[in-house]
Design an enzyme around this catalytic site. Sequence first.
Site, PDB file in Angstrom:
ATOM      1  N   ARG A  87      -2.633 -14.803   3.992  1.00  0.00           N
ATOM      2  CA  ARG A  87      -3.367 -14.082   5.050  1.00  0.00           C
ATOM      3  C   ARG A  87      -2.676 -14.303   6.401  1.00  0.00           C
ATOM      4  O   ARG A  87      -2.634 -13.409   7.238  1.00  0.00           O
ATOM      5  CB  ARG A  87      -4.826 -14.549   5.113  1.00  0.00           C
ATOM      6  CG  ARG A  87      -5.594 -14.324   3.809  1.00  0.00           C
ATOM      7  CD  ARG A  87      -6.189 -12.963   3.665  1.00  0.00           C
ATOM      8  NE  ARG A  87      -7.313 -12.745   4.534  1.00  0.00           N
ATOM      9  CZ  ARG A  87      -8.031 -11.616   4.510  1.00  0.00           C
ATOM     10  NH1 ARG A  87      -7.730 -10.656   3.656  1.00  0.00           N
ATOM     11  NH2 ARG A  87      -9.046 -11.464   5.335  1.00  0.00           N
TER      12      ARG A  87
ATOM     13  N   LYS B 127       0.814  -1.220   0.000  1.00  0.00           N
ATOM     14  CA  LYS B 127       0.000   0.000   0.000  1.00  0.00           C
ATOM     15  C   LYS B 127       0.854   1.280   0.000  1.00  0.00           C
ATOM     16  O   LYS B 127       2.047   1.233   0.295  1.00  0.00           O
ATOM     17  CB  LYS B 127      -0.948  -0.034   1.207  1.00  0.00           C
ATOM     18  CG  LYS B 127      -1.938  -1.204   1.129  1.00  0.00           C
ATOM     19  CD  LYS B 127      -3.020  -1.099   2.182  1.00  0.00           C
ATOM     20  CE  LYS B 127      -4.022  -2.235   2.040  1.00  0.00           C
ATOM     21  NZ  LYS B 127      -5.167  -2.098   2.949  1.00  0.00           N
TER      22      LYS B 127
ATOM     23  N   THR C 268      -6.202  -7.363  10.048  1.00  0.00           N
ATOM     24  CA  THR C 268      -6.417  -6.089   9.337  1.00  0.00           C
ATOM     25  C   THR C 268      -5.929  -4.905  10.162  1.00  0.00           C
ATOM     26  O   THR C 268      -5.297  -3.992   9.637  1.00  0.00           O
ATOM     27  CB  THR C 268      -7.935  -5.908   9.049  1.00  0.00           C
ATOM     28  OG1 THR C 268      -8.386  -7.053   8.329  1.00  0.00           O
ATOM     29  CG2 THR C 268      -8.199  -4.664   8.224  1.00  0.00           C
TER      30      THR C 268
ATOM     31  N   ARG D  16       1.933  -6.911   8.764  1.00  0.00           N
ATOM     32  CA  ARG D  16       1.205  -5.753   9.304  1.00  0.00           C
ATOM     33  C   ARG D  16       1.690  -5.386  10.706  1.00  0.00           C
ATOM     34  O   ARG D  16       1.684  -4.218  11.076  1.00  0.00           O
ATOM     35  CB  ARG D  16      -0.297  -6.027   9.292  1.00  0.00           C
ATOM     36  CG  ARG D  16      -0.879  -5.891   7.882  1.00  0.00           C
ATOM     37  CD  ARG D  16      -2.287  -6.387   7.817  1.00  0.00           C
ATOM     38  NE  ARG D  16      -2.957  -6.052   6.574  1.00  0.00           N
ATOM     39  CZ  ARG D  16      -4.077  -6.637   6.171  1.00  0.00           C
ATOM     40  NH1 ARG D  16      -4.647  -7.574   6.905  1.00  0.00           N
ATOM     41  NH2 ARG D  16      -4.625  -6.297   5.028  1.00  0.00           N
TER      42      ARG D  16
ATOM     43  N   PHE E 218     -16.027   3.352   5.843  1.00  0.00           N
ATOM     44  CA  PHE E 218     -14.636   3.718   5.544  1.00  0.00           C
ATOM     45  C   PHE E 218     -14.324   3.757   4.042  1.00  0.00           C
ATOM     46  O   PHE E 218     -13.191   4.010   3.642  1.00  0.00           O
ATOM     47  CB  PHE E 218     -13.666   2.759   6.262  1.00  0.00           C
ATOM     48  CG  PHE E 218     -13.871   1.293   5.948  1.00  0.00           C
ATOM     49  CD1 PHE E 218     -13.325   0.706   4.809  1.00  0.00           C
ATOM     50  CD2 PHE E 218     -14.599   0.487   6.811  1.00  0.00           C
ATOM     51  CE1 PHE E 218     -13.497  -0.632   4.524  1.00  0.00           C
ATOM     52  CE2 PHE E 218     -14.789  -0.869   6.542  1.00  0.00           C
ATOM     53  CZ  PHE E 218     -14.238  -1.430   5.385  1.00  0.00           C
TER      54      PHE E 218
ATOM     55  N   ASN F 269      -2.299  -0.050   6.692  1.00  0.00           N
ATOM     56  CA  ASN F 269      -1.905  -1.355   7.233  1.00  0.00           C
ATOM     57  C   ASN F 269      -0.937  -2.116   6.320  1.00  0.00           C
ATOM     58  O   ASN F 269      -0.851  -3.335   6.362  1.00  0.00           O
ATOM     59  CB  ASN F 269      -3.143  -2.195   7.600  1.00  0.00           C
ATOM     60  CG  ASN F 269      -4.001  -2.549   6.405  1.00  0.00           C
ATOM     61  OD1 ASN F 269      -3.723  -2.121   5.287  1.00  0.00           O
ATOM     62  ND2 ASN F 269      -5.047  -3.340   6.620  1.00  0.00           N
TER      63      ASN F 269
ATOM     64  N   HIS G 150      -2.239  -5.491   1.332  1.00  0.00           N
ATOM     65  CA  HIS G 150      -3.535  -6.141   1.099  1.00  0.00           C
ATOM     66  C   HIS G 150      -3.275  -7.579   0.655  1.00  0.00           C
ATOM     67  O   HIS G 150      -2.317  -7.846  -0.062  1.00  0.00           O
ATOM     68  CB  HIS G 150      -4.276  -5.399  -0.018  1.00  0.00           C
ATOM     69  CG  HIS G 150      -5.428  -6.153  -0.602  1.00  0.00           C
ATOM     70  ND1 HIS G 150      -6.662  -6.207   0.006  1.00  0.00           N
ATOM     71  CD2 HIS G 150      -5.524  -6.923  -1.721  1.00  0.00           C
ATOM     72  CE1 HIS G 150      -7.476  -6.964  -0.729  1.00  0.00           C
ATOM     73  NE2 HIS G 150      -6.815  -7.400  -1.784  1.00  0.00           N
TER      74      HIS G 150
HETATM   75  P1  CMP Z   1      -7.787  -4.513   3.185  1.00  0.00           P
HETATM   76  O1  CMP Z   1      -8.459  -5.721   3.772  1.00  0.00           O
HETATM   77  O2  CMP Z   1      -6.530  -4.659   2.453  1.00  0.00           O
HETATM   78  O3  CMP Z   1      -8.857  -3.785   2.225  1.00  0.00           O
HETATM   79  C1  CMP Z   1      -9.905  -3.039   2.786  1.00  0.00           C
HETATM   80  C2  CMP Z   1      -9.286  -2.035   3.731  1.00  0.00           C
HETATM   81  O4  CMP Z   1     -10.162  -1.149   4.376  1.00  0.00           O
HETATM   82  C3  CMP Z   1      -8.616  -2.779   4.881  1.00  0.00           C
HETATM   83  O5  CMP Z   1      -7.506  -3.464   4.363  1.00  0.00           O
HETATM   84  C4  CMP Z   1      -8.307  -1.622   5.814  1.00  0.00           C
HETATM   85  O6  CMP Z   1      -7.072  -0.992   5.491  1.00  0.00           O
HETATM   86  C5  CMP Z   1      -9.428  -0.616   5.484  1.00  0.00           C
HETATM   87  N1  CMP Z   1     -10.305  -0.398   6.638  1.00  0.00           N
HETATM   88  C6  CMP Z   1     -10.527   0.775   7.250  1.00  0.00           C
HETATM   89  N2  CMP Z   1     -11.396   0.642   8.251  1.00  0.00           N
HETATM   90  C7  CMP Z   1     -11.753  -0.667   8.306  1.00  0.00           C
HETATM   91  C8  CMP Z   1     -12.619  -1.432   9.144  1.00  0.00           C
HETATM   92  N3  CMP Z   1     -13.302  -0.891  10.137  1.00  0.00           N
HETATM   93  N4  CMP Z   1     -12.723  -2.764   8.901  1.00  0.00           N
HETATM   94  C9  CMP Z   1     -12.058  -3.342   7.867  1.00  0.00           C
HETATM   95  N5  CMP Z   1     -11.214  -2.667   7.043  1.00  0.00           N
HETATM   96  C10 CMP Z   1     -11.059  -1.328   7.266  1.00  0.00           C
END
Ligand code: CMP
Length: 139
Positions: free
Chosen positions: A87, A11, A93, A104, A59, A114, A117
């Site tokens: 994963r 990212k 996340t 992460r 978000f 984070n 992805h």
């Molecule tokens: P990723 O799973 O790569 O893609 C979706 C992204 O949304 C996730 O990473 C987070 O960086 C972002 N995000 C921000 N807020 C949230 C949340 N509350 N729950 C899940 N993802 C979130």
Amino acid sequence: MIGNKTFAIIKPSAVKDNHIGEITAMIEKKGFRVNAMKLTKMSFDDASKFYNVHKDKPFYNDLCKYMSAGPIMPLILSKENAVKSFRNLIGATNPAEAQEGTIRHKFGKSIDENAIHGSDSDENAANEMDFFFTKNEIF
Ligand code: CMP
């Protein structure tokens, strides 16, 4: 059937902080092969399409803004049971909840920034690969 390919994006914050080398080293050390990678940038519109599955989440707008704010590095990776194995390597996340040894935990700064992805299913991995790569870019 469990697939042997997954899709990842380093990212904008991690690219900006010069962590491409360390992150790809962690990925290769875990036994993943890099089948495709490039440095590119999404427009806000590109990001809105890529994250369409999150369009109803609170978000969504911030996510699209952040993901189009700077260069990113999409990758296609292969290993047995790739989606699940990757994963595990990237961790939760929210970096505050990610286990030590995960990407992460090491490079994530917040739930938005984070670092990386990873696709959450074989089906999404296939769609996400198609979004960024053409056939002749995959080895
Ligand atoms: P990723 O799973 O790569 O893609 C979706 C992204 O949304 C996730 O990473 C987070 O960086 C972002 N995000 C921000 N807020 C949230 C949340 N509350 N729950 C899940 N993802 C979130």
